[in-house]
Design an enzyme around this catalytic site. Structure first.
Site, short mmCIF file in Angstrom:
data_model
loop_
_atom_site.label_atom_id
_atom_site.label_comp_id
_atom_site.label_asym_id
_atom_site.label_seq_id
_atom_site.Cartn_x
_atom_site.Cartn_y
_atom_site.Cartn_z
N CYS A 174 0.77 -1.20 0.00
CA CYS A 174 0.00 0.00 0.00
C CYS A 174 0.82 1.27 0.00
O CYS A 174 1.99 1.25 -0.25
CB CYS A 174 -0.85 0.02 1.25
SG CYS A 174 -0.36 -1.28 2.39
N CYS A 183 14.58 -31.58 -30.45
CA CYS A 183 15.23 -31.76 -29.15
C CYS A 183 15.11 -33.21 -28.71
O CYS A 183 14.05 -33.82 -28.82
CB CYS A 183 14.57 -30.85 -28.12
SG CYS A 183 14.93 -31.29 -26.42
N ASN A 205 3.83 -0.54 4.99
CA ASN A 205 3.77 -0.81 3.57
C ASN A 205 4.84 -1.83 3.25
O ASN A 205 6.02 -1.57 3.44
CB ASN A 205 4.01 0.49 2.79
CG ASN A 205 4.24 0.24 1.31
OD1 ASN A 205 3.97 -0.84 0.79
ND2 ASN A 205 4.75 1.24 0.63
N GLY A 206 4.43 -2.99 2.81
CA GLY A 206 5.40 -4.02 2.48
C GLY A 206 4.90 -5.36 2.93
O GLY A 206 3.70 -5.59 3.02
N LYS A 241 12.92 -22.04 -12.01
CA LYS A 241 13.66 -21.45 -10.90
C LYS A 241 12.94 -20.22 -10.36
O LYS A 241 13.45 -19.11 -10.45
CB LYS A 241 15.09 -21.10 -11.30
CG LYS A 241 15.18 -20.36 -12.62
CD LYS A 241 16.61 -19.96 -12.94
CE LYS A 241 16.67 -19.38 -14.33
NZ LYS A 241 17.99 -19.01 -14.77
N CYS A 293 21.22 -27.83 -22.23
CA CYS A 293 21.07 -26.55 -22.91
C CYS A 293 22.10 -25.54 -22.41
O CYS A 293 22.56 -24.69 -23.14
CB CYS A 293 19.67 -25.97 -22.68
SG CYS A 293 18.36 -27.16 -22.83
N CYS A 353 24.04 -28.08 -27.74
CA CYS A 353 22.87 -28.83 -28.19
C CYS A 353 23.18 -29.51 -29.52
O CYS A 353 23.49 -28.84 -30.51
CB CYS A 353 21.68 -27.90 -28.36
SG CYS A 353 20.23 -28.70 -29.03
N MET A 382 15.67 -28.15 -18.96
CA MET A 382 14.49 -28.84 -19.49
C MET A 382 13.55 -29.40 -18.43
O MET A 382 12.90 -30.42 -18.63
CB MET A 382 14.89 -29.96 -20.47
CG MET A 382 15.67 -29.50 -21.67
SD MET A 382 14.82 -28.28 -22.68
CE MET A 382 13.61 -29.29 -23.52
N GLU A 431 12.81 -13.46 -22.73
CA GLU A 431 13.54 -12.27 -22.32
C GLU A 431 14.72 -12.07 -23.26
O GLU A 431 15.47 -12.99 -23.50
CB GLU A 431 14.07 -12.43 -20.89
CG GLU A 431 15.10 -11.34 -20.57
CD GLU A 431 15.32 -11.14 -19.09
OE1 GLU A 431 15.23 -12.11 -18.35
OE2 GLU A 431 15.59 -9.98 -18.72
#
Lengths: 473, 1504
Positions: B16, B1122, B246-247, B957, B1128, B1133, B491, B906
């Site tokens: 908040c 694959c 807040n937190g 992860k 990987c 590969c 994988m 990403e």
């Protein structure tokens, strides 16, 4: 595990064979070996796949190939041996004569040359023997259970070994003079040195396994008696009924089954005391081998060593491709054109050839009348051979060896005595545990599944033996 | 709302906006209350509303008792101010219940010697409330009480009132929380709280009192709540009695456990005998903030000043990297021995009526800005600009730094800043000396590890007993001992859950680590290691109210992994007050007349009794040991032993002071250590892991040839690093607060075992009982006793082994799938699918246990076509970089052809791919991912998306960052990611602009501005509580929420993270569906699922549980070739899929057609199921979890205790409320940028120069981004020429000023700005200078917030003033000049230039792999503030000087900075004061090329 990208930087190296000039004059093994150091490097080519197809799909024994490759690559031969022996009872056989299904499904083989798994295996087990690491597997104690194994071929030996390890008293009955079945009598010495078989048998004797040779169950001793004396029987009698050539003129002499031919030479090499009748020898003869498989190839090598004038091998199937066909993708076993050491020793090979008639004189074979065929897909979708018009030809022959495969077991007496159920083709029926219709009677290896590879026979022997033990204890 | 299905109210989070306003001189005025409310209103955007937009999550104000107002309003004779107290009571609406409450209160008051003077009904205006709030509204009354004897006043009176309130809460049959409608919002002689379930603007409307000019106070603390869930709760509105927070307190469960363990042993002369009435100190079923308030209250009324108490609860990091005086360090070390930190992101404002203060967490994870005026008024808040204060009145603008606090004494009118407060606290007692004199010093403790003997003859037997496999040795121990790091894999995970495995499983495998997502951030345990600590004590004292030297009588452990020597030293301490007893953890393996389970259970019980006895006999260090147990005994699982003992001792109130050490052969991997500590172990000696490592070292089996001791030290290091990672994943910084925090969930253990021995741990599907646990132990025990083989079992968790754990990816499933998709062979596909789907015999997954109930089937033709179903399919986020260009583009083509969506992953996307191919194919990924590294996130990237996906976590992860090593960053990848080839790219664990739930609302808002046509999605990973997080995210206005299974994920990741973190998606999607439906939020968002989805059946199951869209990743790679090498991460590969190696890429044999075939097969299979189930359209099927049941055919011995009914629970709701039926409101309407666009007219199109002037304030967020998106759409990344469009702004700008700003757009701001300025700056220019009239020097003035230039790729920023934490974090190309920065500046920077003209905080340049910073180091201390792990500190060379001067000249030109002009004027003298922060890797890469050369491509990049 492996060095980064060693599979790209290190090429596969094959040791090859002894020179043709040298090897055709003896029956000693033709294959050469790489030095251990070179093999360590070869082992680095293994990529330690997350899903190792060699182990999970290729090898019927499920050898944990990446792990022994790794151990070999770092020179930990003893550890490699431990891993190898954890799945394979007789790696000294398979590492010599196995076509190496593992290599057919090696991921390296997807884009290049597979890892030399068979040869690494060979080095591991031989290093083990050389260093005295291979010890008899004596069970801690024997149980009050006994099983008879009929037949001492690879599946019978494997079954006997696994039964004994789990404390079952085992007696192996073998009709021949020496033990080993096809290992001993089917495979020429130049491919498998019989000392290797003897070495293993000696170990198995030390483990407490009883061997009875020159006893043919069903003839010399009744199957019922054996069953009474034991808690179970495992039949490992092979698929010894050869496929015959049903053409006019088959009655001429000089036409023999390949296995008879090979067995005789193996017995001679093994210095067995017997009188060969008939004496099957290719010396100074024009030899035709019908059948393009491994047995045929063994006949070629043997015939050449016996001094044949010429050797021709004919096969009704087309010549296999040089590279994988679209319909035969990795990781399936690659059906490829293969040239064995025997082929290289000098023979003519022809494909798409059907034998129409044996031509003889004086009761002896003189030639074969053959025709070239084409394989055509019929209305039912199946391929069948159709003779090519005008392609008939004559193939001169003094000795014809039939290496056309096997059609089933050769133990009708036993089947009858034990009252084993058979299917329409006469194949003995067994359930998934290997058990036949008769109480406590199991079948393993070729007698159950038809002619196949030594490694499959061993795998089946292990599996059924374990099932058998399960039901006994 | 009660727990139902998978929803559990325990999982609620809130965050908040928080703040206070104060007259420093203590003058009470009505204006303060008024200003407080004004602040509240201006923080509105930090709060949230639920499905019912009028029901806010809560807001309130805490201020001093307005004596004058009460005196004149209350119809009774009130005593003088301070001599009476006012209780703000929430009472039941029901008259009978209320009367009962009132009479109970009055009778307890009487017993406690109070006199109730009067009750007052508080006037309220319920009509302003939303329906939800109204429904739950309590009756609100004030009670006036006084001490019967009239003696007590102020704090003494409050102390007595605490006892009264505690009794009332306990005796009311519950612990507050208001379930019976009774709750005390405040009861104090000094302060009062007005709060409720409402939005900020409703507060003054609802409570007319607040508008009364007689309501006067010197301070007002305010809070606007954003709760993940929307179930109305009046009591959980803040402020609480002392604080507003807040937190999030991540360590809450541990803090609660410790408080419970010791609360019966507290004593204080101030409370006397009444101290017993305080327990339980913590209110149950309430929020973390409320619990923090509970402890603060007891500590403060227990005799410590409120500031002192807060320092104990939220200590700053005080490790060696923080410079501080020895007394201050002594103060923290002393208090560390008394109380474990309440850890997590937190900005706290508090007051007890006499003191007012604020604290910020050790990592600075919340914003905390303040302004002090010349006439003694101060405002502190989560944002700057919440009150309009003329510049000329401003005396100081500042911000709290990480771990800092400030305090105001209202009586004396004195303001204390951080350093002064801490120095004074440190001098209160001779704490340093107390520590020095009392701490037990053990000679040689934690020094070099000794030789460990190993014996090959006996080792395998021991290893088998504890379930060692060859993998444990080959993969785990070998890597850790050789490299000191955990091994990495790829994988995902496709082996059975522990409860479904036929192999005996160690108990740890039934536990899954929890992790932070959205509501709090994980920590970077490497780059921000300085906030973390593994230090721990033996011998903590219970009575935290005391303050005496004896509390420092402790043994300090540097970390929790004990070498054999260290354990020996502890055993032989030989001190009267530190006695050690060893107790074997074992049970008889074979007992007649007793099942193994009973034998085990009895073993655990007698263990607990034995430990208790040993403690009563005077031992306070207990070693639980499974070493050398006799053959006929089997070991009790260490985790079971430690948790059972820990909980037993806690219940007996003897846990805290006792050290619980494990000597175990079991523990060998990070997960083992983490769970043992998480369930209460103090320290662990893994003797068998040591011996195993020693054996491998001796036999040359380690990857690197090391000696025994070195290998063991590596192993310990790996373990310590791993533990930090596990803690950081949850956002926890110290082991002391991680211990006993139970941040795990259990999958596959029965409720009865969990309730008994793992009390309070999340557990939703039940599972094995003691009998099965014992059976698994005995399987190992037999293997150990009976077989003489030295060879260990294969394992098979990490790689496929025929004889090991089953996997779904097998040689045959892989080859069938490949053959099927290559040859368009549906028959072969079905063969593949059967191997995955048919799990009646061999179970692998939860869904494998499900069966679909028979329904009326329909003909297949009536089911919607496959082409429609395929639009619901997406591919997983796999970056170009992790997979080859060939693979990445094949996927994009295929998905664009079928109308599904591929995901960029990403790492940006090559703009070349935004052009259609001649055949009409598109290479553009429909989904553009925004991950924590923000690589390649530019305005152009964002406008070319159909969906913008915020990746909070990934299945492989969760809660971890990643790293692309420099050697993998080739030219092309560097270009796409806007970085330098060869420079390592680090993705931090958290999004540095999402530390809390309200932050994600802000990021979503940013992304909507960046592309107002794309939908915005948020990717979460399944874990207990993910449904609640999903509700929060839905309230943050995401369009789609993706729930990933823990087992998915193609990326490289530590093996322990792949296997032991997160939950299967079946649980996550079901919990999300149930929670969203319960909240009425489901119709506003779509739900997507991924993680090891392999077949049409998987899709159907997920749909029945609530998913509408489905992601595939691993399967797609398999389709493309694959073969599950799981390598990987090596770039090797062999099929050209997951590699950048040009040679290997040539081997790529995949094609978009294969993928299309695959999705056609999946859709066909789905249709077949739909026909069987009788669904014509997919939408009908979504959420029909009632059609699922446990497959009766499953008869596996371990699954008998499973109860899946919570997964199948279907929340009753209308059809339109169970899947997405409406659009989420974007919140864009009214954005100032639309106004700008109107004024700009055709300037963008024509490239005409234009300047627009506008006043702004903090509610105007993300300024300039919409305009930028228009430029990017028209011109791409190149944008417009410099300064084409100028926005000339005045005031306090809201968050994300100039995010994604395109080239050609310039923002000039006169005033100040909040967090996230120039986020992903894409070429634009931002200039910030102080308002005219400001009299304090600009360089001392905090003018900009935290996390500036996060992910910027190019552009310029000039700030004439100081900025907050993490300045230029992950900057990869922008240039910036600023006059001072907070902690962690230039963290993860990969490019660009940063000039700091003043002071910096600590940890400058952590993880900085590229770019250059120039720091003006006036006092020569910069090297102590800089993290030099990756950077060198150099002198400037000539070209540096040119560059720096040019930047400074710009700075002067744009901002008029007096400091920069001063420096430039005396350049000859000043230039030598500059330090050049030069990343080592960057230096190496620049190597041959001069900086000028590098500059050229960098510039060119911006203009290409």
């Amino acid at each position: 595990m492996s060095q980064d990208k060693a599979f790209m930087t290190i090429p596969r190296v094959d040791p090859g064979y002894r020179s043709k000039e040298e090897r055709v004059h003896d029956y000693k093994p033709v294959a050469k070996e790489l030095a251990p150091e070179a093999l360590r490097e070869q082992a680095l080519r293994c990529m330690d796949c997350g899903v190792p197809f060699c182990h999970g799909m290729g090898c019927p024994l499920q050898n944990v190939i990446p792990e022994f490759n790794h151990a070999a690559s770092i020179g930990e031969w003893k550890k490699a041996l431990e891993i190898l022996l954890s799945t394979s009872p007789f790696p000294e056989f398979t590492s010599v004569i196995c076509p190496a299904l593992c290599e057919g499904s090696c991921v390296n083989g997807l884009n290049g040359d597979s890892v030399s798994i068979r040869e690494i295996e060979h080095r591991i087990i031989e290093t083990g023997f050389e260093n005295g690491w291979v010890r008899p597997n004596v069970p801690a104690q024997h149980l009050e259970k006994a099983v008879a194994v009929i037949g001492s071929g690879p599946s019978g030996l494997a079954a006997a070994e696994m039964l004994n390890r789990q404390g079952i008293h085992v007696t192996v009955y073998e009709k021949a003079q020496y033990l080993g079945g096809l290992l001993r009598y089917g495979i020429p010495d130049f491919k498998l040195d019989k000392k290797i078989v003897e070495r293993r048998i000696a170990l198995m004797r030390e483990e407490g396994i009883q061997f009875e040779t020159e006893v043919e169950v069903g003839k010399d001793i009744s199957p019922e008696y054996v069953l009474r004396k034991n808690d179970a029987i495992i039949l490992a009698c092979g698929a010894r009924k050869p496929r015959d050539l049903n053409v006019p003129g088959r009655d001429f002499s000089g036409i023999y089954f390949a296995l008879d031919f090979l067995t005789q030479q193996n017995r001679l090499n093994g210095a067995e005391v017997f009188s060969p009748d008939p004496f099957l020898n290719a010396n100074n003869k024009r030899v035709v081998v019908i059948g393009g498989g491994d047995t045929g190839s063994d006949c070629i090598g043997t015939a050449i060593r016996q001094g044949a004038i010429s050797v021709t091998q004919i096969e009704i199937m087309p010549k296999p491709p040089m590279a994988r066909a679209q319909t035969n993708p990795w990781p399936e076993w690659p059906v490829l054109f293969k040239e064995t050491s025997s082929h290289k020793e000098g023979c003519e090979r022809r494909w798409c050839v059907n034998t129409l008639e044996v031509i003889g004189s004086n009761g002896k074979v003189k030639a074969l009348r053959c025709v070239e065929v084409e394989w055509v897909r019929g209305a039912d979708g199946r391929m069948s051979p159709v003779a090519k018009a005008g392609s008939e030809f004559i193939l001169e022959a003094d000795l014809v060896l039939l290496a056309m495969g096997f059609t089933g077991h050769a133990i009708p007496l036993v089947v009858e005595a034990l009252n084993l159920s058979v299917d329409g083709r006469g194949t003995i029926i067994r359930d998934s545990s290997g058990k036949t219709s008769a109480q406590d009677v199991y079948i393993v290896g070729d007698v159950a599944s038809g002619p196949s590879l030594v490694v499959r026979a061993i795998a089946d022997g292990i599996r059924v033996a374990n099932q058998c033990v399960q039901s006994l204890i | 709302m009660k727990a139902q299905g998978l929803y559990n109210p325990q999982n609620e989070h809130d965050a908040c906006g928080v703040g206070f306003v104060v007259n420093l001189d203590g003058r009470a005025e009505h204006k303060i209350v008024e200003f407080g409310i004004k602040v509240l209103e201006n923080l509105l955007h930090r709060g949230a509303t639920g499905a019912d937009v009028n029901t806010g999550d809560g807001a309130g104000v805490l201020f001093q008792i307005p004596h004058r107002f009460f005196k004149e309003t209350v119809k009774a004779n009130l005593p003088d101010a301070g001599a009476y107290a006012v209780g703000m009571m929430f009472l039941p609406q029901n008259d009978k219940d209320r009367a009962a409450c009132v009479s109970l209160f009055e009778s307890i008051a009487k017993e406690e010697n109070f006199q109730v003077i009067s009750w007052r009904d508080v006037p309220v205006q319920p009509q302003v409330l939303g329906l939800g709030a109204l429904h739950e509204m309590p009756k609100i009354a004030q009670v006036f009480v006084t001490d019967k004897n009239g003696k007590l006043r102020g704090e003494d009176l409050d102390r007595a009132l605490l006892v009264l309130r505690k009794r009332m809460e306990h005796e009311c049959g519950r612990d507050a929380g208001g379930a019976n409608g009774f709750y005390v919002a405040s009861l104090s002689s000094r302060t009062i709280v007005y709060k409720g379930m409402m939005t900020a603007p409703q507060v003054p409307l609802f409570y007319p009192d607040l508008a009364d000019s007689r309501v006067e106070s010197a301070v007002a603390v305010v809070h606007q709540r954003y709760s993940t869930n929307t179930f109305p709760s009046w009591p959980l509105a803040q402020p609480f009695r002392f604080l507003a927070h807040n937190g999030e307190i991540n360590t809450l469960r541990g803090n609660r456990n410790w408080m419970k363990a010791r609360e019966k042993n507290i004593a204080s002369p101030l409370f006397g005998e009444k101290v017993d009435k305080l327990a339980p100190i913590l209110e149950d079923n309430t929020s973390d903030s409320a619990n923090l308030d509970n402890v603060l209250e007891v500590l403060t009324l227990g005799g410590r000043k409120i500031g002192h108490s807060m320092t104990m609860l939220m200590p700053p990091a005080w490790g060696v990297k923080h410079s501080m005086g020895s007394d201050v360090r002594g103060f923290f070390e002393y208090h560390a021995g008394i109380m474990e930190p309440w850890d997590g992101p937190a900005a706290v404002a508090y007051t007890d009526g006499s003191w007012v203060g604020a604290n910020l967490d050790r990592n600075g994870l919340r914003p905390a800005r303040y302004t002090i005026t010349k006439n003694g008024f101060m405002v502190f808040a989560s944002e700057a600009g919440v009150l309009d204060i003329p510049a000329s009145e401003v005396q100081e603008k500042g911000a709290l730094r990480p771990g800092q606090m400030l305090l105001i004494n209202l009586d004396t009118g004195r303001l204390y800043k951080n350093a002064e407060i801490k120095a004074q606290l440190a001098r209160k007692q001779p704490y340093r000396r107390w520590v020095k004199e009392n701490q037990i010093d053990i000679h040689g403790f934690f020094n070099a590890v000794g030789e460990v003997a190993s014996d090959r003859n006996t080792l395998p037997k021991k290893q088998k007993l504890f379930g060692y496999t060859r993998e444990d040795l080959d993969i785990l121990l070998n890597e850790m001992a050789s490299k000191g790091m955990e091994p990495v894999g790829s994988m995902g995970s496709d082996q059975p859950l522990a409860v479904l495995s036929e192999k005996p499983q160690l108990l740890y495998w039934y536990f899954k680590q929890l992790f932070a997502q959205v509501t709090n951030p994980p920590i970077d345990p490497i780059r921000e290691e300085l906030v973390m600590s593994l230090m721990t004590f033996l011998g903590i004292h219970d009575n935290f109210l005391a303050e005496e030297p004896a509390q420092a009588r402790l043994v300090k452990l540097r970390y929790p992994v004990l070498s054999n020597e260290d354990l020996g030293r502890i055993r032989t301490l030989n001190l009267d007050d530190f006695k050690c007893a060893t107790i074997k953890i074992m049970f008889p393996a074979l007992v007649e007349n007793k099942t193994p389970g009973k034998a085990l259970d009895d073993g655990v019980k007698s263990l607990c009794a034995e430990v208790e006895k040993a403690i009563h006999a005077g031992n306070n260090i207990i070693v639980l040991s499974d070493k050398d147990i006799p053959d006929e005994m089997a070991p009790i699982p260490a985790l079971l032993a430690v948790s059972a003992v820990n909980q037993h001792l806690s219940k007996m109130s003897i846990r805290t002071s006792c050290g619980l050490i494990l000597e175990t052969g079991e523990a060998r991997e990070v997960m083992h250590f983490a769970s043992l500590l998480g369930f209460g172990a103090t320290a662990i000696n893994p003797y068998l892991a040591f011996e195993s490592v020693a054996d491998m070292a001796r036999h040359g089996e380690l990857m690197s040839h090391l000696g025994v001791t070195e290998a063991i030290e590596n192993f310990i290091n790996a373990m310590n690093k791993g533990l930090k990672k596990v803690m950081s994943r949850m956002g926890i910084s110290t082991l002391r607060s991680y211990r006993n925090a139970q941040v795990f969930e259990i999958i596959g253990i029965s409720d009865s075992v969990v309730e008994k021995y793992f009390t309070g741990t999340a557990n939703c599907v039940g599972g094995i009982g003691m009998e099965q646990i014992a059976t698994e132990i005995l399987m190992r025990w037999r293997a150990s006793i009976e077989s003489k083989d030295s060879i260990l079992p294969v394992g098979g968790q990490y790689r496929y082994r025929k004889d090991g754990e089953r996997h779904l990816w097998t040689p045959s499933s892989i080859s069938d799938l490949q053959a099927a998709t290559r040859n368009d062979d549906y028959g072969r596909y079905k063969k593949y699918a059967a191997q995955i789907n048919d799990q009646a015999e061999k179970q692998s997954t939860l869904r494998g246990l499900f069966a679909m109930k028979p329904t009326t089937a329909i003909p297949l033709e009536e089911v919607e076509p496959a082409s429609e179903i395929m639009k619901r399919f997406v591919t997983g986020a796999m970056s170009y970089g992790s997979i080859s260009r060939e693979a990445h583009e094949s996927i994009a083509i295929a998905m664009n052809r079928i109308g599904g969506k591929s995901n960029s992953g990403e790492g940006g996307e090559d703009p070349r791919r935004y052009q259609l191919l001649p055949n009409g194919d598109s290479l553009s990924s429909a989904i553009k991912q925004i991950a924590s590294g923000r690589f390649g996130v530019t305005s152009e990237y964002l406008v070319n998306a159909k969906e913008l996906q915020i990746k909070i976590a990934q299945g492989a992860k969760p809660g971890e960052g990643g790293q692309l090593p420099g050697h993998k960053v080739n030219d092309e990848i560097a270009r796409v990611r806007h970085s330098t080839p060869g420079v390592t790219l680090i993705s931090p664990p958290p999004h540095h602009d999402i530390y809390s739930i309200e932050d994600i609302a802000q990021l979503i808002y940013d992304l909507r501005n960046a592309n107002d046509q794309a939908r915005v999605s948020v990717k979460l990973v399944s874990e207990e509580g993910v449904g609640t997080v999903a509700a929060g995210v839905a309230k943050a206005r995401a369009d789609m929420i993706l729930i990933s299974g823990y087992d998915g994920g193609t990326g490289a990741s530590p093996l322990s993270s792949i296997k032991h973190v997160g939950a299967p998606w079946e649980l996550g999607i079901a919990e999300a569906q149930q929670t969203l439906v319960l909240n009425g939020l489901r119709s506003r968002v779509r739900l997507q699922v991924d993680g090891q989805i392999k077949t049409g059946r998987d899709v159907v199951i997920a749909a029945l549980l609530g998913a509408e869209e489905f992601g595939f990743a691993t399967t797609i790679l398999v389709v493309l070739g694959c073969v599950m090498m799981r390598k990987c991460h090596t770039n090797g590969c062999p099929v050209g899929v997951a590699t950048q190696d040009p040679e290997l890429r040539k081997r790529f044999k995949g094609s978009p057609e294969f993928i299309i075939h695959f999705f056609q097969f999946i859709a066909e299979e789905v249709r077949e199921y739909m026909a069987k189930l009788g669904f014509r359209t997919f939408d009908e099927m979504v959420g029909h979890s009632d059609l699922l049941e446990l497959n009766p055919a499953v008869s596996f011995w371990k699954t008998q205790g499973l109860d899946l009914s919570k997964i199948f629970h279907r929340v009753p709701a209308e059809a339109s409320q169970v899947h997405c039926t409406e659009h989420q409101a974007t919140g864009l309407e009214g954005a100032l940028d639309y106004e700008f666009l109107n004024q700009i007219g055709d300037a963008i199109e024509k490239g005409r120069k234009v300047t627009i002037q506008h006043n702004v304030r903090n509610i105007h967020r993300t300024l300039g981004s919409l305009v930028s998106s228009r430029i990017a759409r028209r011109y791409g990344y190149v944008g417009l020429p410099d300064d084409t469009i100028t926005l000339d702004l005045k005031g306090s700008a809201g968050q994300s000023l100039g995010a994604f700003l395109s080239h050609g757009l310039t923002l000039k701001l006169e005033g100040e700005a909040n967090d996230y300025i120039g986020k992903s700056l894409s070429g634009g220019k931002i200039i910030i200078r102080p308002p005219q009239g400001l009299t304090c020097p600009p360089e001392d003035n905090v003018i900009a917030g935290n996390v500036i230039l996060y992910g910027a790729t190019s552009g310029e920023v000039y700030i004439n003033g100081c900025a907050g934490e993490r300045f230029a974090i992950r900057n990869s190309g922008a240039n910036a000049v600023v006059e001072g920065v907070g902690d962690h500046a230039c963290e993860y920077m990969t490019g660009g230039r940063v000039v700091v003209l003043g002071l910096t905080g600590v940890n400058f340049g952590a993880g900085m792999s590229g770019g250059i910073a120039y720091v003006y180091d006036e006092n020569g201390r910069f090297d102590s503030l800089c993290n030099t792990d990756m950077v060198d500190l150099d002198l400037l060379d000539e070209s540096d000087e040119d560059e720096l001067r040019a930047l400074l000249e710009n700075h002067v030109r744009y901002t008029g900075s007096p400091k920069a002009s001063r420096i430039l004027k005396t350049w000859g003298r000043e230039r030598e004061r500059f330090v050049k922060v030069f990343p080592m890797e960057y230096r190496r890469v620049l190597g041959a090329m001069s900086k000028k050369d590098e500059e050229v491509p960098r510039r060119a990049k911006a203009h290409e």
